[in-house]
Motif scaffolding. Sequence first.
Motif, PDB file in Angstrom:
ATOM      1  N   VAL A 112      22.672  37.896  52.400  1.00 42.91           N
ATOM      2  CA  VAL A 112      24.099  38.220  52.487  1.00 42.91           C
ATOM      3  C   VAL A 112      24.253  39.686  52.876  1.00 42.91           C
ATOM      4  O   VAL A 112      23.377  40.513  52.612  1.00 42.91           O
ATOM      5  N   LEU A 113      25.367  39.970  53.508  1.00 45.91           N
ATOM      6  CA  LEU A 113      25.661  41.350  53.865  1.00 45.91           C
ATOM      7  C   LEU A 113      26.066  42.110  52.600  1.00 45.91           C
ATOM      8  O   LEU A 113      26.983  41.677  51.886  1.00 45.91           O
ATOM      9  N   PRO A 114      25.392  43.209  52.269  1.00 44.27           N
ATOM     10  CA  PRO A 114      25.724  43.945  51.044  1.00 44.27           C
ATOM     11  C   PRO A 114      27.167  44.432  51.053  1.00 44.27           C
ATOM     12  O   PRO A 114      27.724  44.771  52.098  1.00 44.27           O
ATOM     13  N   LEU A 119      25.927  49.855  48.491  1.00 46.38           N
ATOM     14  CA  LEU A 119      25.239  50.716  49.447  1.00 46.38           C
ATOM     15  C   LEU A 119      25.521  52.184  49.157  1.00 46.38           C
ATOM     16  O   LEU A 119      26.557  52.518  48.574  1.00 46.38           O
ATOM     17  N   PRO A 120      24.619  53.072  49.581  1.00 43.85           N
ATOM     18  CA  PRO A 120      24.924  54.506  49.493  1.00 43.85           C
ATOM     19  C   PRO A 120      26.198  54.797  50.281  1.00 43.85           C
ATOM     20  O   PRO A 120      26.492  54.135  51.278  1.00 43.85           O
ATOM     21  N   GLU A 121      26.919  55.787  49.843  1.00 41.42           N
ATOM     22  CA  GLU A 121      28.229  56.071  50.430  1.00 41.42           C
ATOM     23  C   GLU A 121      28.154  56.342  51.929  1.00 41.42           C
ATOM     24  O   GLU A 121      29.054  55.941  52.682  1.00 41.42           O
ATOM     25  N   ASP A 122      27.067  57.005  52.396  1.00 42.88           N
ATOM     26  CA  ASP A 122      27.008  57.383  53.808  1.00 42.88           C
ATOM     27  C   ASP A 122      26.765  56.207  54.748  1.00 42.88           C
ATOM     28  O   ASP A 122      26.913  56.335  55.962  1.00 42.88           O
ATOM     29  N   ILE A 123      26.392  55.035  54.218  1.00 41.82           N
ATOM     30  CA  ILE A 123      26.234  53.857  55.076  1.00 41.82           C
ATOM     31  C   ILE A 123      27.082  52.679  54.565  1.00 41.82           C
ATOM     32  O   ILE A 123      26.861  51.534  54.980  1.00 41.82           O
ATOM     33  N   LEU A 126      28.576  49.892  56.785  1.00 42.10           N
ATOM     34  CA  LEU A 126      27.787  48.770  57.284  1.00 42.10           C
ATOM     35  C   LEU A 126      28.364  47.447  56.794  1.00 42.10           C
ATOM     36  O   LEU A 126      28.307  46.435  57.500  1.00 42.10           O
ATOM     37  N   SER A 127      28.926  47.451  55.614  1.00 41.29           N
ATOM     38  CA  SER A 127      29.476  46.230  55.022  1.00 41.29           C
ATOM     39  C   SER A 127      30.684  45.698  55.787  1.00 41.29           C
ATOM     40  O   SER A 127      31.088  44.548  55.592  1.00 41.29           O
ATOM     41  N   GLN A 128      31.272  46.505  56.650  1.00 38.63           N
ATOM     42  CA  GLN A 128      32.452  46.098  57.416  1.00 38.63           C
ATOM     43  C   GLN A 128      32.097  45.528  58.787  1.00 38.63           C
ATOM     44  O   GLN A 128      32.991  45.100  59.526  1.00 38.63           O
ATOM     45  N   ARG A 129      30.814  45.524  59.123  1.00 41.85           N
ATOM     46  CA  ARG A 129      30.398  45.053  60.445  1.00 41.85           C
ATOM     47  C   ARG A 129      30.163  43.535  60.424  1.00 41.85           C
ATOM     48  O   ARG A 129      29.572  43.009  59.485  1.00 41.85           O
TER      49      ARG A 129
END
Length: 234
Positions: A112-114, A119-123, A126-129
């Motif tokens: 699953v997409l995290p 996730l760390p704040e700077d990435i 990624l969860s919105q992609r």
Amino acid sequence: MAGIFINYRTGDGDQAAVALDGELLKVFGKSRVFRDRRSMKEGTDFPPELRRELEKSTVLLVLIGSEWLRLKDERTGRRRIDLAHDYVREEIRTSLEQRKLVIPVLLDVDSVLPAADELPEDIARLSQRQAARVRVPYLPTDVKPLIKELRQHVPEKKRSRGSGKGREGGGGTYIEKAERSVIAQRDGVYYENAPVAPAEPAGRVRFADPANPAKPKSAKSTKSTKSAKRKGAS
């Protein structure tokens, strides 16, 4: 040069990275697909080379398996993704900052997409992609929609002249594995674009052998046959 950078987690997506790399190479070629262990020679200064290749790329594929988020660093006991100098994290962060196309690729049925808070704040973005799903056992089928999307952003590799399917250059024979266009006929099979057979001598015609339709046999013309009969009867 526009290209595809494969981002994966050692211990989670190694085999998938190799398999996906192979499929992408068929379409885009070595110069436009980067996977670290194939693309970098022994003795390469690893960190700067990764940065150079990432800078040249237009697409980052983030391979995410079922253990991608949970794998821990043996020395510190912390999740690898939480380490500031984790290569996977650095490549994702850099690509997001540079507004590259970042595509999460889910590798397993249960991957699953995290979520952003995992996730760390700077990435976290990624969860919105929008993610693609590419299962290794079904790779040839699953990868097609992904390749279709990638074609809009990355040029395909150039094909050499005269590399069309069907024939060997100058030999006139068919390549064994080439796709052949076959037209079924009543008395045999015709291969479209096959070399033309030599013309028959005048006064002779070709008939299919009933016992073996693929092997024609010769016969005298009807006119010659009738003449022979008349001669025998006189």
